[in-house]
Design a protein around this motif. Structure first.
Motif, PDB file in Angstrom:
ATOM      1  N   ALA B 261       0.937  -1.229   0.021  1.00  0.00           N
ATOM      2  CA  ALA B 261       0.105  -0.104   0.114  1.00  0.00           C
ATOM      3  C   ALA B 261       0.775   1.120   0.055  1.00  0.00           C
ATOM      4  N   ARG B 279      -4.406  -5.595   3.802  1.00  0.00           N
ATOM      5  CA  ARG B 279      -4.868  -5.920   2.209  1.00  0.00           C
ATOM      6  C   ARG B 279      -4.688  -6.976   1.875  1.00  0.00           C
ATOM      7  N   VAL B 322      -9.672  -2.355   1.904  1.00  0.00           N
ATOM      8  CA  VAL B 322      -8.405  -1.255   1.880  1.00  0.00           C
ATOM      9  C   VAL B 322      -8.279  -0.423   0.529  1.00  0.00           C
ATOM     10  N   ASP B 323      -8.504  -1.169  -0.525  1.00  0.00           N
ATOM     11  CA  ASP B 323      -8.432  -0.488  -1.772  1.00  0.00           C
ATOM     12  C   ASP B 323      -9.511   0.472  -1.689  1.00  0.00           C
TER      13      ASP B 323
END
Lengths: 135, 347
Positions: B261, B279, B322-323
């Motif tokens: 990330a 993630r 998370v994205d």
């Protein structure tokens, strides 16, 4: 705002704690101790969803001194899913303008720091839906 | 009864500044900087965001995913090197915002970038020892890089929270192991606005020595080899160091790539390794084994091995990917960044 006032309002400002009259079912935010509608003193603490829609808004270019650090910003009147209306700052708009009817949710943010050495006040503001997978 | 993670959440502010924009201010080649660091842009907090607000947001997602009653939460630990107060815990703000007070223990932790995983170990210990039913460990930061310093390209903002318990587990803890020494690679003195570092000294004797030894120590303790892991997340001060550590350990790069990330939100310090871990949890299949290794300057690494459970697929419906945090963004220029981060001194 004094430290004592801030502390007394932490539950509604940190997590939208409201009260509900167990007799007439009326919901109050900010919370009340006695139901103004039926006089009942048995009010139950409840948390409200924090989701709602933007009813109206205004852009603040010249705020009070303690809020200049976030200026310019928008404040709005939000109608929550439970029917309660309340006001709050709007955040995370990106480069977009707010729109009436826009779906919003609570965000936890700083209100303002008291000078360089005083306490920092925190509480709810509102942003476009993020935490929900509905959007 | 097995202990593990019942819910997790990540939060990153939506402002982004690119490495190229920062490089342009200092007369550097942005493309080359970006390639060398393997970082494209970093997150920048709004002026009204800090470690406390980030921690609350991440913890709310983690609690929602865990579906645990708040009465179950017996501990809240917030690890950070950018607590807004020197005295007045971030953890009490988080506990109050989550409504888990007053029957809870809470504390702020500091160990450079590994204070979040130190909190995870503490909660695992309390849960495994049946002292509490469940607890929350958070790693979050809004760290600063001195203007013009190499750290300025990567110092981002964000954090991750984990609800740790015995019920509704999405990942079971197999074991944890730490490797710690006194190694002065990075520090910030009391009252100093920006951290200082030992430049190249932050590599071999600091990051790599601790990450590699912690990973190897954990594998030895559990009787595992690097081939037993399906995914990994290491501390990510940039996007290059974790790849190099993976290569040293013999871990195929595709097993760590998804954790990076840092390429999109920068180094979130106490949040970095665990945002990457979150993630990996977003992408993992039930039964997969994940290696998590943090690194905190000073220095130490905490290594963990987790097995993902069948429950993760349903639990994801109650969380926020998370994205989603990475992809929502608003680009700002260096002047706005300098204002937001208090780099313009008014008095």
């Amino acid at each position: 705002m004094s430290i004592a006032d801030y502390w007394r309002l932490e539950a509604p400002r940190f997590r939208l704690e409201a009260t509900k009259c167990e007799k007439c079912e009326k919901l109050y935010f900010p919370p009340k101790v006695v139901c103004p509608q039926c006089g009942n003193k048995e009010l139950k603490k409840v948390e409200i969803s924090g989701k709602g829609k933007l009813i109206s808004f205004s852009r603040i270019d010249k705020p009070a001194d303690e809020h200049t650090y976030v200026a310019p910003y928008y404040v709005g009147i939000i109608e929550l899913e439970e029917g309660i209306r309340l006001s709050g700052s709007l955040v995370d708009l990106g480069d977009k303008e707010p729109e009436e009817g826009m779906k919003v949710e609570i965000a936890f943010r700083k209100y303002y720091p008291v000078g360089d050495e005083g306490v920092i006040y925190y509480g709810y503001k509102f942003r476009p839906l993020l935490m929900s997978l509905e959007d | 009864m097995q202990t593990g993670i019942a819910g997790y959440g990540v939060y990153a502010p939506m402002n982004r500044i690119t490495v190229d924009e920062i490089a342009g201010v200092w007369g550097e080649d942005g493309v080359s900087k970006s390639r060398g660091l393997n970082v494209f842009e970093k997150s920048v907090p709004d002026p009204d965001e800090d470690t406390i607000t980030i921690s609350v947001e991440a913890a709310r997602i983690a609690m929602k995913m865990s579906r645990l009653a708040r009465e179950k939460i017996g501990a809240v630990y917030v690890g950070s090197e950018s607590h807004p107060f020197a005295v007045y815990p971030s953890a009490v703000h988080v506990a109050e915002a989550l409504g888990v007070t007053p029957h809870v223990t809470a504390a702020d932790l500091e160990f450079a970038c590994k204070a979040g995983t130190a909190g995870m170990q503490m909660v695992f210990g309390l849960v495994a020892g049946n002292i509490i039913d469940a607890g929350i460990a958070i790693g979050a930061d809004t760290s600063q890089g001195r203007p013009g310093d190499p750290l300025e390209y990567t110092a981002g903002a964000g954090g991750a929270a984990f609800v740790i318990g015995k019920d509704n587990l999405v990942a079971e803890l197999e074991g944890t192991y730490s490797f710690t020494t006194d190694t002065p690679d990075f520090w910030r003195r009391e009252g100093a606005m920006y951290p200082s570092h030992g430049s190249r000294f932050t590599g071999a004797p600091a990051y790599f020595r601790h990450v590699i030894n912690a990973a190897n120590g954990l594998m030895e303790k559990l009787g595992l080899t690097i081939n037993d892991f399906d995914r990994a997340s290491f501390h990510q001060p940039n996007g290059a160091f974790p790849l190099k550590a993976a290569k040293i350990l013999g871990l195929p790069l595709e097993k760590i790539e998804d954790s990076l990330a840092v390429k999109y939100i920068g180094n979130t310090y106490s949040g970095a390794s665990i945002v990457g871990f979150a993630r990996q949890l977003d992408l993992a299949k039930p039964g997969e084994r994940i290696l998590l290794v943090s690194y905190g300057s000073g220095a130490g690494s905490d290594a963990f091995s987790f097995i993902v459970t069948d429950a993760i697929e349903d639990a994801r419906k109650h969380g926020v990917p998370v994205d989603k945090m990475i992809s929502r963004k608003r680009y700002i220029n260096y002047a706005t960044y300098a204002r937001y981060r208090g780099k313009i001194r008014m008095k």
